[in-house]
Design an enzyme around this catalytic site. Sequence first.
Site, PDB file in Angstrom:
ATOM      1  CG  HIS A  96      -1.984   1.045   1.230  1.00  0.00           C
ATOM      2  ND1 HIS A  96      -2.224   1.904   0.183  1.00  0.00           N
ATOM      3  CD2 HIS A  96      -2.882   1.418   2.201  1.00  0.00           C
ATOM      4  CE1 HIS A  96      -3.210   2.725   0.488  1.00  0.00           C
ATOM      5  NE2 HIS A  96      -3.618   2.452   1.713  1.00  0.00           N
ATOM      6  CG  HIS A 116      -3.696   2.285  -8.789  1.00  0.00           C
ATOM      7  ND1 HIS A 116      -5.036   2.209  -8.473  1.00  0.00           N
ATOM      8  CD2 HIS A 116      -3.124   3.067  -7.830  1.00  0.00           C
ATOM      9  CE1 HIS A 116      -5.256   2.920  -7.372  1.00  0.00           C
ATOM     10  NE2 HIS A 116      -4.133   3.446  -6.971  1.00  0.00           N
ATOM     11  CG  ASP A 176       3.330   5.016  -4.357  1.00  0.00           C
ATOM     12  OD1 ASP A 176       3.202   5.879  -3.477  1.00  0.00           O
ATOM     13  OD2 ASP A 176       2.605   4.006  -4.433  1.00  0.00           O
TER      14      ASP A 176
END
Length: 378
Positions: free
Chosen positions: A224, A264, A315
């Site tokens: 996560h 994702h 990210d």
Amino acid sequence: MSDEVKRGLEDVLVAESELSCIDGDAGELVYRGYSIEDLAQKASYEEVVYLLWHGRLPTGDELQSFTDAMIEERTINTGVYEQIERLAAADESPMAALRTIVSTLSAYDPDADAEVTDHEANARKARRIAAKLPTALAALQRCREGNDPVTPRSDLDHAANFLYMLNGSEPDPVLAETFDMALVLHADHGLNASTFSAKVTASTLSDLHCAITTAVGTLSGSLHGGANANVMRMLKEVHASDADAVTWIEDALESGRRVPGFGHRVYNVKDPRARILGERSKELAEAAGEMCWYNYSITIEEYIDDHKGLAPNVDFYSASTYYQMGIPIDIYTPIFAMARTAGWIAHTFEQYDENRLIRPRARYVGNEDEMFKSVEER
């Protein structure tokens, strides 16, 4: 009732929300009707927090009052500082430390004993949690580095004040603006794992500190919240090697390594937050005259897209953006938590407003008709 098992609750609708909407096919993210592009470029983090908590953007006077109220709550109790010093001395990991810090804040909250249905008390607790976490996180990092914590300032906004407390000097306005944008981009993102865990905790009528502590614990998992730090560690590996980025990524994939920052559960195209941070990462690199981190990133992105059909998530570019701002790699995920606190709290408020205990069921696949034997017979 369906007997189909959907592991990970993929595509299972469990709630209705007015907070954020994700179109995974179009690559769009919206907070309460406003596109993430508009908010990232035009709104401050404080405005976005107000939007998420109150359902609309604030007027000028409302924003000033809200900002002032948040500033008043930045200071943390001596007991919290002492806990931070103990955690740093024990070399606790930053996310585990942050989890403990959120729980510790409850001990010094004047509304700790308020009913969870008390909206005004919850609003005050929300401001305290969101305002104090940056102070606590900056203090933790400075203690880990052997430095004294820096007292928060009342003349700096949320983003600039964190960078000031982290580094001990007022940040460059461009860096402060970039960090504010990153906080906006991470403020909410639908019913992700940490948000869902906060809602599960809240559904038991546990209090706000418990819900946010749960969310921090969930975010700490590598599937996560940890990808941003792993992306930067990967880029540093590329930099330290004798190979170019393409050769390095080919070798990494050939050896079975997983490349962090790609794919994702919701987006089937490039994460819109990655588009925004990718552009800002490039601008920072050009301003600093150091393009290597951005160049590695764009090369890897193009290779993974061509060969794996995967697009980067937020990210991937938050890594190089934070690194170019001088932020230590192992507090990237705590910064994620610091930003996402706004969304966690907003979803917790929604849960309280229309609460029903979250209680899914599991299909039993264990043994049946076992005969009990006494301990002597086993």
